[in-house]
Structure formats: structure tokens, C-alpha cells
Design a protein around this motif. Sequence first.
Motif, short mmCIF file in Angstrom:
data_model
loop_
_atom_site.label_atom_id
_atom_site.label_comp_id
_atom_site.label_asym_id
_atom_site.label_seq_id
_atom_site.Cartn_x
_atom_site.Cartn_y
_atom_site.Cartn_z
N ARG A 144 40.06 40.17 56.60
CA ARG A 144 40.96 39.33 55.81
C ARG A 144 42.32 39.99 55.69
NH1 ARG A 144 38.11 37.41 50.31
NH2 ARG A 144 37.55 39.60 50.13
N TYR A 145 43.37 39.17 55.69
CA TYR A 145 44.73 39.64 55.45
C TYR A 145 45.19 39.06 54.11
CZ TYR A 145 45.03 40.67 60.51
OH TYR A 145 44.82 41.14 61.78
N ARG A 146 45.93 39.87 53.34
CA ARG A 146 46.56 39.33 52.12
C ARG A 146 48.00 39.00 52.48
NH1 ARG A 146 45.12 39.57 46.86
NH2 ARG A 146 43.68 41.33 47.19
N ILE A 147 48.33 37.70 52.48
CA ILE A 147 49.65 37.22 52.86
C ILE A 147 50.28 36.52 51.66
CG2 ILE A 147 50.97 35.78 54.46
CD1 ILE A 147 48.59 36.06 56.41
N ASP A 148 51.44 37.02 51.22
CA ASP A 148 52.11 36.48 50.04
C ASP A 148 51.17 36.44 48.83
OD1 ASP A 148 54.48 36.16 51.40
OD2 ASP A 148 54.06 34.09 51.97
N GLY A 149 50.35 37.49 48.71
CA GLY A 149 49.48 37.63 47.55
C GLY A 149 48.17 36.87 47.64
N ILE A 150 47.95 36.10 48.70
CA ILE A 150 46.74 35.28 48.84
C ILE A 150 45.90 35.80 50.00
CG2 ILE A 150 45.83 32.94 49.16
CD1 ILE A 150 47.42 33.29 46.56
N MET A 151 44.61 35.99 49.76
CA MET A 151 43.71 36.46 50.82
C MET A 151 43.43 35.33 51.81
SD MET A 151 42.79 39.67 50.26
CE MET A 151 41.12 40.16 50.56
N GLN A 152 43.55 35.65 53.11
CA GLN A 152 43.26 34.67 54.16
C GLN A 152 42.29 35.29 55.15
OE1 GLN A 152 46.63 32.69 55.93
NE2 GLN A 152 47.80 32.70 54.03
N GLU A 153 41.18 34.59 55.39
CA GLU A 153 40.17 35.12 56.30
C GLU A 153 40.57 34.85 57.74
OE1 GLU A 153 35.33 35.16 56.88
OE2 GLU A 153 36.24 34.34 55.07
N PRO A 182 50.26 43.25 35.70
CA PRO A 182 49.02 43.69 36.35
C PRO A 182 49.28 44.32 37.71
CG PRO A 182 49.26 41.31 36.54
CD PRO A 182 50.38 41.78 35.68
N THR A 183 48.24 44.88 38.31
CA THR A 183 48.34 45.43 39.66
C THR A 183 48.79 44.35 40.64
OG1 THR A 183 46.58 47.01 39.18
CG2 THR A 183 47.05 46.57 41.49
N GLY A 184 49.74 44.69 41.51
CA GLY A 184 50.20 43.74 42.51
C GLY A 184 51.27 42.79 42.03
#
Length: 571
Positions: free
Chosen positions: A217-226, A328-330
Motif C-alpha cells: 500500500r502507498y499513502r498518497i495525500d494522507g490516504i492509504m491506497q492498495e 495528531p501524528t501526520g
Amino acid sequence: MAEQDDYLVDSLVDLGFVNAEQVAGARAEARASGVGVVDLMLANKLIRPADVTQAKAAQFGAEVVQLAGIQIPDDVITIIPRHIAKKYRVVPVFKTEGKVAVAIADPSDLNTIDTLTHLLNAEIELRVASEPDIEAALNKYYGGEKKGIAEDSRFKDVIQELTEEHVEANMPGADDGGLVDADAPLIRLVNQIIVDAFKMRASDIHLEPLAKRFRLRYRIDGIMQEMKAPPKRLQASIITRLKIQSNMSISEHRIPQDGRIQSKVGTKLIDLRVSCLPTYHGESIVMRILDKEGLKLGLPQLGFFTDDQQTFERIIGLPDGILLVTGPTGSGKTTTLYSCLNFINRPDRKIITVEDPVEYILAGINQVQVNETVGLTFAAALRSILRQAPNIVMIGEIRDLETATIAINASLTGHLVFSTLHTNDAPSAVTRLMDIGVKPFLVASSTRCLMAQRLVRKICKTCAQPYQPTDAEMHALSLTADQLQSATLQKGRGCNDCGNTGYRSRFGIFEIFVIDDETRKLIYDKATASVLRARAREMGMRTLREDGIRKVLAGLTTAEEVIRSTLGDEA
């Protein structure tokens, strides 16, 4: 000729697209040439592809849908994940309670329909579309160019090589520290995972071992994408390769490990902060991508409107005191602090930072990395750097009473101190400092400004279009019809530039609480966070949600993003 073809020919005759005589001639020719009757009639232009689509729909009592002529909402598209839509060649058209209408080219494909019913846990209503129409819709809504690792033609041969039996013996095993050739398929595969993540603007790469698969998974613009992941059998080899690259012990599988990888993508040099964590099904790897050249260090790029930027510039231009950024974190706190340092970094000022870890190297600034294994904690580093006579000090995070006390004392003795705290809003930072043991009079005397922040996704400029918020969104954000009249609300429809999400990059929404004499008195009297918040509101502080609403009305982000990021914030 297949029985299914017979039924389709009968439907074409019943609908008047061909007559019995044409069909008889086509049957004889098809028998002689060994092709299907329908295919032959299409080739001879006796019928059109649209006629076949209509006949298929009539055969199963379904409606025909022209996908090119409709705009399918995002909330409908997300019902079927990209990999399922691509695999089964289907497009969701609309949804009702318990039902999903799905466009498919072949309504006789009962296996696909049964699978979708099970996967979506909903009743499927069939709509029939032509194959080219389905293909165009899949490209439009799910992206035709973005490919996973195993789908990319450049790596079909790599996956093939890696999955063959004789290669397994040459891969570095769990206890093998041997290096492999630079052109080995494993190295190319691991490098491609990193390159793809960088090109897709990912901030993190997550390689997670599950029971029956190895998830990427990649986190792109704060959203996880599989993403499409390598086969499960390559899990141990890939993890071993990454541990070798990041100087971890490949013989240790019981405890967490940390490391770094430096990699070149084109002409850019990027750093990856690597974390390895033992889990039930194997070791999980998370790589944080640090693009030193891509860091935006200007205050306007953070997302400040002019009024907030002027207030913030005035605060960070003070000679002493402490500025705390909370969230928060992130939520982008470290990036904000780097931007502050970059803004005030001049030859006549000495700036020292204490970080864990140092994420970006800033020219002209002395940066110290915490190393607890040798006793270099935040507090120990702070004591030493104050003897270096800095004008400005940045502390990555205030974690305990000792660090907080030294930081506050430094701010009271002529230093400007920047740091972060993990609290949900700005006023809560005061009570958090008191909770860890800092005396109220020290907090009151030293604090100049408290700022909370969150990150929201920015609407993609390429595919932005006018948007009318729903009643629920208007109610949640307390928007009025008068506000909407002068607003420029927008939403991205999705394109290749933004990976069909409608968003590209992120910026901040802020809550800035400037401490005045009245507030200092309240802090000295141990006022609660709610009392301090009421005082901040009297002084004109905008909440995170209110700042977000301003940016929604300016067409920079969407109501959905602001609601998601400020859930629980009372506007």
C-alpha cells in the motif's frame, strides 16, 4: 456454434436488426470459415455493435446504458474497488438501498454476477453496455494508465523470473547476508516499488504480510491506497533485500528495527526512513519517503490566508518566548516548524534544532539528532545546545517534564523556542503542559502562541469543476445560502493527474491562539481548556473547522475533506 450464440441470433431477429434470410446465409458462411455467426455478421456489417448490446440486454430483460452520456458520482464509483472493476470489467452506475446497478458487457456471465453479489453484499441490478463503452468508463473513473507492480509490462518478466523454481534457490534467504547481482530481478522489483511510490507522490510505502498474501500500500495525500503486490512467496526475499539496504540485521526477526535507505530516482536523491516490525505473519516494513528537494518551505505554501500569515509572521519574529504547534501524528507539524525556521533563517541568527530523527537538512542551521542509546536525549541535547549560545531553538517534540522545563526556561532567558505537542486543539496545549508537571506561572510567562493544525487534500486543478454541496454538508458546516452565492465551491471529477481521486497534494487548516495578558492571568489561575477556548474565541480565534470553511468557500478543498479532518470540532 455455441448455444449462447443461437439465443443471441434469435434476439437480433426478434428485434428486427437482421432477417431470417440474412441469418441463414451467415450461418452457412460461418460454418465454412469456423467463426461465430454474430462475429461474422459484425464483420460483414450486417449488424452494428450497438445492435448486439441491445440484443444481449433484451435476452436477459436488462436495460441498455450509454456510459459515455452519464456522469457517475464518486460515492457510486467507490462501491466497487478499482482492482475488482478492472478484473471483472464492470462499472457501477447507481445505488439504492440494498441494490447496486452494474454495467456489464456480457449479462450471461453468471459467475461474475454471483461474485459481485457476494463481494458487495448487495443485490445486483444488471445494465448492459458495449465493450468499448465499458473500457472507456474504466479508464475514466478508475484510471487507464496507473499500473501496479505486477501489471506493468516492464515487470512481467521480473515477476516471471522471480516466481520460477530455480530462482528461489538463488534468492537471499532469511539468514543469508549474501549480496545479489545489481541486475537481479529482485533488486529491480524492490527498486521499482520505491520509484513507483515516488512518482505517485506517496509519503509512505507499506509492505504488510497477511495470512495468504503480501499486501503493498502507498499513502498518497494522507490516504492509504492498495496497489498490485508481488506474490506471497517473494515476501521473505523482498523483506531481506530491504533490511540489507537499510543496514538492519537480517538474522533478527524478533524485535523491531529501524534504518535508512538513500535512493536515486532520476536525478533526485531521496531518503527513506525504514521501520521493520515483527507481526504474526512475518515482518512488516514501512518506508517513509523524505524528498529533500520537494519540501515546500514557504509560509504561503502551508495554506495560510493573508490575515493568518501576517499574525504568524509577527509571532515568529519575536526575540523570545515559545511557540507550540499541536496536532495528531501526520498533521504536518514538523513541516510547519521547518517553514518557520526557513523564514527567519538569516546570517545574524544562530539556529539549532534537536530532532528525532532529522528529516530534512536545512542549509545554515545546526541540526542535532537524538540518540537515546548513547544517552543523547532531548533534555541532554537541550542542556548542551544552550551553551552554544543560539538565538533560536527548535525541539522536535516535548515529551516529558524535563524537556518541557528546559525549553520553557530557555524561552525565558532570551531564546525563541519552537516545538510540538500532541493535543487536539490549541488551548489544550496549556493543560497538557500542566499535566506533565510544568508550573502554571512558567507556562503563562513563556508562551507566545499556540497553533493547532490539520492537513486537508487540495482539489486537483486539472479536473476541478463547480460543485453544489449536499444538505448534510451544508448543515455540518453551518453554511448559509448567502455564503454560497459569493462562493466558488469546486470538486475534482478525477483525472490521470490526480489518480482519479479529485485531489492533488495537501495544505493546512489552522487554529491560532495568540496569548495576551488576560489569557496569561487565566493560565496562572489554572483555568481549564474550555475556559481558555472561550477566551480565545472572544479574541477572534477561528477554529479548525471555521478556517476549513473559508477554504471550502474559496474553492481550495471540499466540504467532505473539512468534515473528515475536523470531526468533533465545534465550529
